[in-house]
Design a protein around this motif. Structure first.
Motif, mmCIF file in Angstrom:
data_model
loop_
_atom_site.group_PDB
_atom_site.id
_atom_site.type_symbol
_atom_site.label_atom_id
_atom_site.label_comp_id
_atom_site.label_asym_id
_atom_site.label_seq_id
_atom_site.Cartn_x
_atom_site.Cartn_y
_atom_site.Cartn_z
ATOM 1 N N ALA A 39 0.847 -1.190 0.000
ATOM 2 C CA ALA A 39 0.000 0.000 0.000
ATOM 3 C C ALA A 39 0.885 1.244 0.000
ATOM 4 C CB ALA A 39 -0.904 -0.003 1.232
ATOM 5 N N VAL B 100 -3.946 -2.025 8.270
ATOM 6 C CA VAL B 100 -2.739 -1.506 7.644
ATOM 7 C C VAL B 100 -1.560 -1.810 8.562
ATOM 8 C CG1 VAL B 100 -1.557 0.571 6.842
ATOM 9 C CG2 VAL B 100 -3.995 0.277 6.400
ATOM 10 N N GLU C 132 -7.579 5.860 7.543
ATOM 11 C CA GLU C 132 -7.587 5.499 6.136
ATOM 12 C C GLU C 132 -9.002 5.135 5.717
ATOM 13 O OE1 GLU C 132 -6.539 1.422 7.881
ATOM 14 O OE2 GLU C 132 -5.565 3.320 8.098
ATOM 15 N N LEU D 57 -10.986 2.688 3.346
ATOM 16 C CA LEU D 57 -10.791 1.486 2.537
ATOM 17 C C LEU D 57 -12.039 1.128 1.742
ATOM 18 C CD1 LEU D 57 -8.834 -0.668 5.119
ATOM 19 C CD2 LEU D 57 -7.934 0.653 3.215
ATOM 20 N N VAL E 274 -4.584 5.888 3.095
ATOM 21 C CA VAL E 274 -3.818 4.713 2.682
ATOM 22 C C VAL E 274 -4.572 4.011 1.565
ATOM 23 C CG1 VAL E 274 -2.909 2.471 3.413
ATOM 24 C CG2 VAL E 274 -2.779 4.445 4.944
ATOM 25 N N MET E 275 -3.849 3.722 0.478
ATOM 26 C CA MET E 275 -4.458 3.032 -0.661
ATOM 27 C C MET E 275 -3.641 1.794 -0.997
ATOM 28 S SD MET E 275 -5.360 6.323 -3.056
ATOM 29 C CE MET E 275 -3.639 6.749 -3.207
ATOM 30 N N ARG E 276 -4.342 0.670 -1.185
ATOM 31 C CA ARG E 276 -3.645 -0.550 -1.584
ATOM 32 C C ARG E 276 -3.283 -0.457 -3.044
ATOM 33 N NH1 ARG E 276 -7.118 -5.781 -1.731
ATOM 34 N NH2 ARG E 276 -6.155 -6.054 -3.729
ATOM 35 N N CYS F 196 1.702 -2.026 4.127
ATOM 36 C CA CYS F 196 0.922 -3.095 3.508
ATOM 37 C C CYS F 196 -0.481 -3.114 4.093
ATOM 38 C CB CYS F 196 1.558 -4.462 3.764
ATOM 39 S SG CYS F 196 3.129 -4.697 2.943
ATOM 40 N N GLN F 197 -1.391 -3.711 3.344
ATOM 41 C CA GLN F 197 -2.741 -3.935 3.850
ATOM 42 C C GLN F 197 -2.946 -5.425 4.052
ATOM 43 O OE1 GLN F 197 -6.283 -2.057 2.032
ATOM 44 N NE2 GLN F 197 -7.090 -4.124 1.942
ATOM 45 N N GLN G 88 0.782 5.594 1.136
ATOM 46 C CA GLN G 88 0.068 6.627 1.875
ATOM 47 C C GLN G 88 0.058 7.888 1.028
ATOM 48 O OE1 GLN G 88 1.278 7.093 5.883
ATOM 49 N NE2 GLN G 88 -0.466 8.372 6.381
#
Length: 182
Positions: free
Chosen positions: A57, A108, A159, A161, A65-67, A93-94, A59
């Protein structure tokens, strides 16, 4: 990064290459092993057969936070609820854990490259809802069809999701108009 050349497709490919280099290059680090156990939060019992996966992921500005859309490192928990993920990319990481009868768990993690890490995961069951279906005058709506969809936002510590549907059910009410979702 600023792109000033030719086609849009070439620009997109250059941007993706730069992103991959940033995420998996020297700034991100090497690989690690992530192990742990999956348990039922209510009972403390181990959850066998849970799918455990990790995806790198990033930031974004503002803390979101994006995967990354990459193939996850994945495994299935054993009869004791234990799992081991090898070759997990270091950095942000996610972690996602899915098991039948439980709400999806997302978390996360910051994985230290080259350092074995342990992660305990507690899964929860979706809530059970009971209700009574009535007609406009308040009388029980006996033996009537119903359909309900429940959505639950999935977010943790700043975050976003996304929103995830975790229950969709239909049925008929009892003679007294009662029904339940579980």
């Amino acid at each position: 990064m600023r792109l000033t050349t030719g086609s849009t497709a070439a620009g997109v490919m250059l941007a993706l290459a730069a992103l991959a280099a940033t995420c998996f290059g020297e700034g991100r680090g090497g690989l690690a092993t992530l192990s742990g156990r999956v348990r039922d939060k209510a009972t403390g019992r181990e959850v066998a057969g849970a799918r455990v996966s990790v995806v790198p992921a990033v930031q974004a500005p503002g803390g979101r936070v994006m995967r990354l859309p990459l193939r996850p490192v994945a495994c299935t928990s054993d009869p004791d609820g234990q799992f081991v993920l090898h070759d997990v990319p270091g950095g942000l990481c996610q972690l996602t854990v899915d098991a039948k009868g439980y709400v999806r768990h997302r978390q996360v993690l910051r994985v230290a490259p080259g350092v074995p890490q342990s992660q305990e995961v507690e899964l929860v069951h979706p809530p059970r809802f009971t209700f009574r279906l009535v007609d406009p005058l308040g009388a029980p709506a006996a033996s009537r069809p119903w359909c309900v969809e429940v959505v639950c936002p999935q977010a943790a510590a700043g975050e976003m999701l996304g929103v995830e549907r975790y229950l969709s059910e239909q049925g008929r009410t009892s003679e007294g108009g009662a029904a339940a979702l579980s």
